[in-house]
Design an enzyme around this catalytic site. Structure first.
Site, PDB file in Angstrom:
ATOM      1  CE  LYS A  70      -2.749  -0.906  -3.627  1.00  0.00           C
ATOM      2  NZ  LYS A  70      -4.110  -0.384  -3.593  1.00  0.00           N
ATOM      3  CG  ASP A 115      -7.860  -6.153  -2.699  1.00  0.00           C
ATOM      4  OD1 ASP A 115      -6.812  -5.530  -2.473  1.00  0.00           O
ATOM      5  OD2 ASP A 115      -8.667  -5.849  -3.591  1.00  0.00           O
TER       6      ASP A 115
HETATM    7  C1  LIG Z   1      -0.598  -5.161  -6.353  1.00  0.00           C
HETATM    8  C2  LIG Z   1      -1.690  -4.243  -6.719  1.00  0.00           C
HETATM    9  N1  LIG Z   1      -1.709  -3.712  -7.944  1.00  0.00           N
HETATM   10  C3  LIG Z   1      -2.681  -2.865  -8.324  1.00  0.00           C
HETATM   11  C4  LIG Z   1      -3.709  -2.537  -7.461  1.00  0.00           C
HETATM   12  C5  LIG Z   1      -4.776  -1.617  -7.946  1.00  0.00           C
HETATM   13  O1  LIG Z   1      -4.792  -0.385  -7.307  1.00  0.00           O
HETATM   14  P1  LIG Z   1      -6.153   0.423  -7.184  1.00  0.00           P
HETATM   15  O2  LIG Z   1      -7.048  -0.352  -6.258  1.00  0.00           O
HETATM   16  O3  LIG Z   1      -5.756   1.740  -6.675  1.00  0.00           O
HETATM   17  O4  LIG Z   1      -6.746   0.477  -8.538  1.00  0.00           O
HETATM   18  C6  LIG Z   1      -3.727  -3.079  -6.170  1.00  0.00           C
HETATM   19  C7  LIG Z   1      -4.787  -2.737  -5.226  1.00  0.00           C
HETATM   20  O5  LIG Z   1      -4.930  -3.320  -4.162  1.00  0.00           O
HETATM   21  C8  LIG Z   1      -2.697  -3.957  -5.791  1.00  0.00           C
HETATM   22  O6  LIG Z   1      -2.655  -4.522  -4.564  1.00  0.00           O
END
Ligand SMILES: Cc1ncc(COP(=O)(O)O)c(C=O)c1O
Length: 378
Positions: A70, A115
């Site tokens: 992120k 989250d």
């Molecule tokens: C570890 C991880 N993978 C995937 C996602 C998904 O990303 P997006 O919310 O942009 O779809 C998140 C989102 O918080 C995440 O923390």
């Protein structure tokens, strides 16, 4: 009872994505402290188990000092917001030079709802810049994730309700001294989330640089859809024949339900999946059109698939948390639901899965995998 579902996107078209696939974010990330491309693991065992030619695993368990991808979006979106405030693009090569160039802006605060991973990344970016951070989290977040955000020096506000409720509250934090750096977008708030999507492009640029292999299928873990939109932009802009599949938890499958309805729909909470990064009831406004035209398939999966994928990845020496395992879990779920050949998972297929996070809930990791994450290597 299961609500697992595999859906072909009836709205798939060759409409332009509206996102450039430039390497500007990669050039920026290279100048951040601790930048290194993350590993791309070619796993024969996973390829055999999945019945495909090759499984490439892009491992984001450690990215710019954090256990998830992120920071790529949070850092680029923060930078673009600060440049917009400054009114010009400063010249800099080291982070110290960047801090000096931003000094005229004075003391600022960065805010976000999360989250888990995005909020920690925004808090880390604030810490690097010497700013304050204010992060809003849903009330069911596990202590380890809240502590990790506080550990970056951020003030954490626990919002009664879901991630979507936290997003709504965080929006009001924006003022003269506080910049909201959200990874999701809503009516009237689109610039930082657009830059978040651009920032994630570094992952796909690194994959491109690390292999000559023409990828046949990519599994994209999907919450609000910013990450998936970045993948769609990369492969569709390249006119690649790559099949793109979103993966969501079965009770937070807002992208699948929106694709089915042909317009954005909310999947109300509570969202109780262990894939907490994907527990979102609303897709991002600006990600939605990209996903609607660019995804080929959507799959919604149950939690046991993520746990199974965590163990499979651990057997390969890859530490992946519940959300981080979702992409691989989606690939196995496609096979289990009998959709493998339709989706293109055949013996010639080269498949990319992105492990988007490491063990951000170490207690649950040990329960699922049988070993603490520190005992693992990669
Ligand atoms: C570890 C991880 N993978 C995937 C996602 C998904 O990303 P997006 O919310 O942009 O779809 C998140 C989102 O918080 C995440 O923390």
């Amino acid at each position: 009872m299961t609500n697992e579902e595999l859906l072909r996107n009836p709205g798939r078209s060759d409409a332009p994505t509206g996102f450039a696939s430039g390497r500007e974010p990669l050039a920026f990330h290279r100048k951040l402290p601790g930048y290194a491309p993350t590993p791309l693991v070619d796993s024969q065992a996973l390829a055999e188990a999945l019945g495909v030619h090759r499984v490439l695993v892009k491992v984001e368990s450690s990215r710019l000092g954090l256990p998830a991808f992120k920071m790529l979006g949070a850092s680029w979106a923060t930078y673009r917001s600060l440049v917009a405030r400054l009114g010009h693009e400063p010249a800099w090569s080291t982070f110290d030079e960047l801090r000096d160039a931003l000094a005229p802006l004075g003391q600022l605060c960065l805010a976000a709802a999360t989250d888990g991973n995005h909020g920690r990344a925004v808090a880390r970016m604030a810490k690097l810049l010497g700013y304050a951070a204010h992060i809003f989290v849903p009330d069911d977040m596990v202590a380890a994730r809240i502590d990790a955000i506080r550990g970056e020096g951020a003030e954490v506000t626990i919002v009664s309700g879901t991630y979507d409720d936290a997003v709504a509250i965080s929006a009001a934090a924006q003022d003269e001294r506080c910049l909201v750096i959200s990874d999701t977008s809503w009516e009237g708030y689109v610039d930082p989330p657009r830059h978040v999507i651009e920032g994630y492009a570094t992952i796909f640029a690194e994959v491109e640089d690390a292999t000559d292999c023409a990828i046949d299928a990519v599994f994209l873990p999907t919450g609000v859809g910013a990450f998936a939109a970045s993948g769609v932009a990369h492969y569709r802009n390249a006119n690649a024949a790559t099949t793109l599949i979103s993966v969501e938890p079965s009770d937070a499958d807002c992208v699948l339900e929106s694709i089915k309805a042909g317009h954005m729909v909310e999947v109300p909470g509570p969202h109780r999946s262990c894939m907490v990064g994907l527990n979102c009831g609303n897709a991002s406004l600006i990600a939605w059109p990209v996903l609607q035209s660019g995804l080929d398939w959507c799959i919604a999966i149950d939690d046991h698939r993520a746990e199974d994928a965590m163990r499979r990845l651990a057997a390969e020496g890859i530490v992946a948390g519940e959300t981080g395992s979702a992409a691989l879990a989606g690939a196995f779920a496609v096979q289990a639901l009998g959709g493998g050949l339709q989706v293109g998972l055949d013996p010639d297929a080269d498949v990319l899965v992105i492990v988007t996070e490491g063990a951000t809930d170490p207690v649950n990791y040990e329960r699922v995998v049988g070993r603490p994450p520190e005992e693992m290597r990669r």
